[in-house]
Design an enzyme around this catalytic site. Structure first.
Site, mmCIF file in Angstrom:
data_model
loop_
_atom_site.group_PDB
_atom_site.id
_atom_site.type_symbol
_atom_site.label_atom_id
_atom_site.label_comp_id
_atom_site.label_asym_id
_atom_site.label_seq_id
_atom_site.Cartn_x
_atom_site.Cartn_y
_atom_site.Cartn_z
ATOM 1 N N GLY A 55 0.854 -1.190 0.000
ATOM 2 C CA GLY A 55 0.000 0.000 0.000
ATOM 3 C C GLY A 55 0.883 1.230 0.000
ATOM 4 O O GLY A 55 2.072 1.141 0.304
ATOM 5 N N CYS A 82 5.353 -6.256 1.481
ATOM 6 C CA CYS A 82 5.713 -4.833 1.424
ATOM 7 C C CYS A 82 5.086 -4.077 2.597
ATOM 8 O O CYS A 82 5.452 -4.307 3.741
ATOM 9 C CB CYS A 82 5.319 -4.248 0.065
ATOM 10 S SG CYS A 82 6.114 -2.670 -0.259
ATOM 11 N N TYR A 83 4.126 -3.186 2.349
ATOM 12 C CA TYR A 83 3.494 -2.481 3.476
ATOM 13 C C TYR A 83 2.936 -3.495 4.473
ATOM 14 O O TYR A 83 2.988 -3.284 5.693
ATOM 15 C CB TYR A 83 2.366 -1.569 2.974
ATOM 16 C CG TYR A 83 1.663 -0.833 4.099
ATOM 17 C CD1 TYR A 83 2.201 0.327 4.640
ATOM 18 C CD2 TYR A 83 0.471 -1.326 4.646
ATOM 19 C CE1 TYR A 83 1.576 0.986 5.692
ATOM 20 C CE2 TYR A 83 -0.166 -0.672 5.700
ATOM 21 C CZ TYR A 83 0.395 0.492 6.215
ATOM 22 O OH TYR A 83 -0.221 1.128 7.252
ATOM 23 N N HIS A 169 7.966 -7.960 -3.856
ATOM 24 C CA HIS A 169 6.644 -8.341 -4.372
ATOM 25 C C HIS A 169 6.686 -9.691 -5.091
ATOM 26 O O HIS A 169 7.046 -9.748 -6.265
ATOM 27 C CB HIS A 169 6.126 -7.263 -5.327
ATOM 28 C CG HIS A 169 5.735 -6.014 -4.614
ATOM 29 N ND1 HIS A 169 4.486 -5.820 -4.086
ATOM 30 C CD2 HIS A 169 6.440 -4.908 -4.293
ATOM 31 C CE1 HIS A 169 4.423 -4.648 -3.488
ATOM 32 N NE2 HIS A 169 5.612 -4.078 -3.595
ATOM 33 N N GLU A 171 4.290 -11.335 -6.196
ATOM 34 C CA GLU A 171 3.186 -11.478 -7.158
ATOM 35 C C GLU A 171 3.527 -10.971 -8.554
ATOM 36 O O GLU A 171 2.847 -11.296 -9.511
ATOM 37 C CB GLU A 171 1.930 -10.767 -6.624
ATOM 38 C CG GLU A 171 1.996 -9.243 -6.558
ATOM 39 C CD GLU A 171 2.687 -8.691 -5.311
ATOM 40 O OE1 GLU A 171 3.413 -9.462 -4.645
ATOM 41 O OE2 GLU A 171 2.532 -7.496 -5.014
ATOM 42 N N ASP A 227 -18.462 -10.833 -20.914
ATOM 43 C CA ASP A 227 -19.057 -11.208 -19.637
ATOM 44 C C ASP A 227 -20.517 -11.642 -19.772
ATOM 45 O O ASP A 227 -20.907 -12.673 -19.220
ATOM 46 C CB ASP A 227 -18.934 -10.042 -18.636
ATOM 47 C CG ASP A 227 -17.494 -9.598 -18.457
ATOM 48 O OD1 ASP A 227 -16.591 -10.425 -18.737
ATOM 49 O OD2 ASP A 227 -17.255 -8.448 -18.058
ATOM 50 N N LYS A 366 -11.518 -11.424 -14.818
ATOM 51 C CA LYS A 366 -11.739 -11.455 -16.275
ATOM 52 C C LYS A 366 -11.064 -12.654 -16.954
ATOM 53 O O LYS A 366 -11.650 -13.312 -17.806
ATOM 54 C CB LYS A 366 -11.190 -10.164 -16.891
ATOM 55 C CG LYS A 366 -11.546 -9.962 -18.332
ATOM 56 C CD LYS A 366 -12.845 -9.232 -18.406
ATOM 57 C CE LYS A 366 -13.323 -8.979 -19.799
ATOM 58 N NZ LYS A 366 -14.593 -8.225 -19.756
#
Ligand code: XMP
Length: 510
Positions: A55, A82-83, A169, A171, A227, A366
């Site tokens: 964040g 991280c944060y 990170h 990710e 969608d 998505k």
């Protein structure tokens, strides 16, 4: 059997959704909640692991975002990223300080201690960093497990309490073994098995929809967008012809689009599809209208009228299918309400319609919707369709819309898209289309002077349409498009390429 579940607490980091997607890629179901979710709600959710995201804040600012600290005493494994790591350290009385250097970008990480989180990954590896603050003194009972040259405590853990923190990170793709590290957290630390499979999701959804709908009738406004298409096909699988889809041709669709939608859903998927040809009435209502927002309003209103007329013919209907997906419903950690898009979904149906909603894609991202669509046998030209605005070509024929202008635009637009596909750029380009401005210019063709319209080509790359870069299309490709448009589309004598990014431009011209 209860499904495994991991909670992602969002502290407003730019990668929060990416973390959740990675967890799901690792076959573990997870949900994102704002960081201030109540302790009671966490207990009720009964997660097997909790991830605290990064964040933008510092733990030292007034009202710094913090989760309920009792979460760290639940004996549920926690991974702070991280944060999230800084918060964990700060909450447990370690020391977090602003670093001498902000660290942004690639860094070389060295694992300094045997640790479950780093099991099976090399001792030295590249990671992605993006932080100002860092943990300077470990909280009681924690050990340092990895370091970079700028950040001596780049990872930490309290093995018994199963509390873990990483300053980098895992990710993002630039962290070489990031996915392995997340896998280790989920499988080794949390002890999960990974029971989230899209094929199970189909079976479960179908059973749920069947049970909910019973023998009642369901309606869907089908636009051919990704969608709504996947949602409709999933519901069709559950209730068959109890589902009626209404497809409205407003005359503002792209070349051959109505035929494609009918062939796909009626022809291939054998769905009960009502085709409402409303081209004339839309054009009539738009005649003489030049102001973009007024056009949007008219197109939206007329859509609702046509839809309600078709609905009235069908008698008693209880349910309406909507293609709402997870990013539309996540409330972000920074409580920015405008992450919920206003012009999402088909035509903006009014809220007071007397239906119960069926939103089977609500938990999905998505890319999961596309995978699901593939499993359901939906052709890829539908699943990989570029985003197309509800008002369609109505906001790409600038100022007044006439049938002639629509015809020119459709032809030019088809050429742009065809050439993008031929060049193999479909999945790299967010949107590529043609725009017809209300100006004319002089040209020469053969021995004749022409005085005709130009076409503007717009092609952008983007992740989410909030920002976009104009696409650096190869000159040869632009050249082919330009030649083809001028030669093949009557009434066009010039082609321009829009080289404006968003901001300051928008993707559409109106
Ligand atoms: P802009 O032009 O605002 O567009 O940069 C961002 C994204 O939204 C789409 N768009 C719309 N979609 N109704 C829609 O359903 C609309 O009125 C509308 N206006 C823009 C646009 O195509 C892009 O993907």
């Amino acid at each position: 059997m209860e499904r495994e579940m991991v909670l992602v607490l969002d502290f407003g980091g730019q990668y929060s959704q990416l973390i959740a997607r990675r967890v799901r890629e690792l076959s573990v179901y997870c949900e994102i909640f704002p960081y201030d979710i109540s302790y009671e709600e966490v207990v009720e959710k009964n997660p097997q692991g909790i991830i605290l995201t990064g964040g933008p804040a510092s733990v030292h600012v007034e009202n710094a975002p913090a989760c309920d600290h009792r979460i760290f005493e639940m004996n549920i494994p926690v991974l702070g990223i991280c944060y999230g790591m800084q918060l964990l350290a700060h909450a447990l009385e370690g020391v977090v300080k602003g670093g001498k250097h902000r660290e942004y970008g690639r860094a070389q990480l060295t694992v300094t201690r045997d640790d479950l989180l780093f099991s099976g990954v090399p001792q030295d590896m590249q990671v992605w960093m993006s932080h100002g603050d860092a943990v300077h003194v470990l909280p009681q009972g924690f050990v340092q497990t990895a370091a970079t040259s700028n950040c001596p405590i780049a990872a930490m853990c309290h093995k018994d309490k199963k509390l873990y923190g990483v300053q980098f990170h895992p990710e993002v793709k630039h962290t070489a073994y990031g996915l392995d590290i997340l896998r280790n957290f989920l499988y080794e630390v949390c002890g999960l098995k990974g029971d989230w499979k899209l094929s199970d999701f189909i079976a479960e959804s179908v059973a749920d929809i069947k049970a909910k709908v019973g023998s009642k009738k369901v309606l869907c406004a089908l636009s051919g967008g990704v969608d709504s298409s996947v949602a409709a096909v999933l519901v069709h699988r559950a209730v068959g012809d109890q589902l009626v889809c209404v497809f409205v041709d407003n005359g503002l669709l792209r070349k051959d689009e109505p035929e494609q939608v009918i062939n796909t859903f009626k022809g291939q998927m054998h769905m009960n599809l009502i085709f409402a040809d409303a081209r004339e009435r839309f054009l009539r209502r738009l005649s003489g209208v030049t102001e973009p927002e007024r056009k949007r309003k008219i197109i939206g209103e007329e859509f609702i009228r046509v839809f309600e007329e078709e609905k009235a013919k069908l008698g008693d209907i209880q349910y309406l299918v909507q293609g709402t997906i997870y990013p539309d419903v996540i409330e972000s950690g920074t409580h920015i309400a405008d992450t919920i898009k206003s012009h999402h979904n088909v035509g903006g149906l009014p809220e007071d319609m007397d239906f119960e909603l069926l939103e089977p894609l609500r938990p999905l991202f998505k890319d999961e919707v596309r995978l699901l669509g593939e499993e359901l046998g939906i052709p890829s030209h539908i699943l990989w369709r570029q985003p197309f605005p509800g008002p369609g070509l109505g906001v790409r024929v600038l100022e007044e819309i006439t049938e002639d202008k629509l015809t020119m635009l459709k032809e030019a637009d088809a050429i742009v898209r065809e050439e993008i596909s031929k060049a193999g750029l479909d999945r790299e380009i967010w949107q590529a289309f043609a725009v017809l401005p209300p100006v004319r210019s002089v040209g020469v063709m053969g021995d004749e002077r022409t005085y005709a319209h130009p076409i503007i080509i717009r092609a952008v790359v983007s992740d989410d349409a909030m920002t976009a870069e104009w696409a650096r299309l190869p000159y040869e490709l632009l050249d082919t498009m330009s030649r083809r448009i001028v030669n093949e589309v009557q009434g066009i004598n010039r082609v321009a390429y829009d080289i404006t990014s968003k901001p300051p431009g928008t993707i559409e011209w109106e």
